[in-house]
Design a protein around this motif. Structure first.
Motif, short mmCIF file in Angstrom:
data_model
loop_
_atom_site.label_atom_id
_atom_site.label_comp_id
_atom_site.label_asym_id
_atom_site.label_seq_id
_atom_site.Cartn_x
_atom_site.Cartn_y
_atom_site.Cartn_z
N CYS A 150 9.12 11.69 4.24
CA CYS A 150 8.88 12.23 2.85
C CYS A 150 7.52 12.90 2.67
O CYS A 150 6.64 13.90 4.03
N GLU A 172 1.18 -0.75 0.20
CA GLU A 172 0.06 0.14 0.13
C GLU A 172 0.84 1.25 0.05
O GLU A 172 1.50 1.54 0.77
N SER A 173 0.64 2.12 -0.85
CA SER A 173 2.05 3.11 -1.40
C SER A 173 1.43 4.47 0.09
O SER A 173 0.17 4.49 -0.29
N PRO A 174 2.19 5.38 0.34
CA PRO A 174 1.88 5.90 1.31
C PRO A 174 0.60 7.10 0.95
O PRO A 174 0.81 7.62 -0.21
N ARG A 175 -0.12 7.74 1.97
CA ARG A 175 -0.86 8.59 1.28
C ARG A 175 -1.00 9.69 1.77
O ARG A 175 -1.83 10.06 2.70
N PRO A 176 0.35 10.34 2.71
CA PRO A 176 0.80 11.76 3.47
C PRO A 176 -0.44 12.41 2.56
O PRO A 176 -0.37 13.00 1.47
N THR A 177 -1.18 13.96 3.03
CA THR A 177 -2.20 14.11 2.11
C THR A 177 -1.22 16.15 2.70
O THR A 177 -0.94 16.65 1.72
N ARG A 211 -4.24 1.63 9.87
CA ARG A 211 -2.91 2.25 9.88
C ARG A 211 -2.37 2.71 11.06
O ARG A 211 -1.30 3.30 11.60
N GLN A 212 -3.23 3.91 11.33
CA GLN A 212 -3.13 4.49 12.55
C GLN A 212 -2.81 4.12 14.17
O GLN A 212 -3.49 2.76 14.69
N HIS A 231 5.61 13.39 6.67
CA HIS A 231 5.27 11.88 6.99
C HIS A 231 6.30 10.93 7.43
O HIS A 231 7.05 11.19 6.76
N ARG A 267 4.51 15.17 0.19
CA ARG A 267 3.90 15.20 -1.28
C ARG A 267 4.27 16.95 -2.33
O ARG A 267 4.88 17.66 -0.65
#
Length: 73
Positions: free
Chosen positions: A62, A7-12, A37-38, A16, A64
């Motif tokens: 990382c 599952e790729s990272p999903r920082p908004t 995940r949390q 992170h 975005r």
């Protein structure tokens, strides 16, 4: 052989932290991906599946490209 799909990272926004931990399984067994995940706890996960100590790990931060997070001064 892929056991659990990546599952790729999903920082908004913002910076992170990500940690990948590698365990050597003692035998064939089914390991299920957690449904959350949390607040994931690596130690509890390893104990649940009797994984022992990790053999490798990598840590990175990382952000975005479109994000504007980071430390404020």
């Amino acid at each position: 052989q892929e056991v659990v799909c990546y599952e790729s990272p999903r920082p908004t926004v913002g910076i992170h932290r990500f940690v990948f931990v590698l365990f050597r399984q003692l035998g064939r067994q089914t390991v299920y991906a957690p449904g959350w995940r949390q607040n994931f706890n690596t130690k509890d996960f390893a104990e649940l599946y009797n994984l022992g100590l990790p053999v490798a790990a990598v840590y990175y931060n990382c952000q975005r490209e479109s994000g504007s997070g980071g430390r404020r001064r």
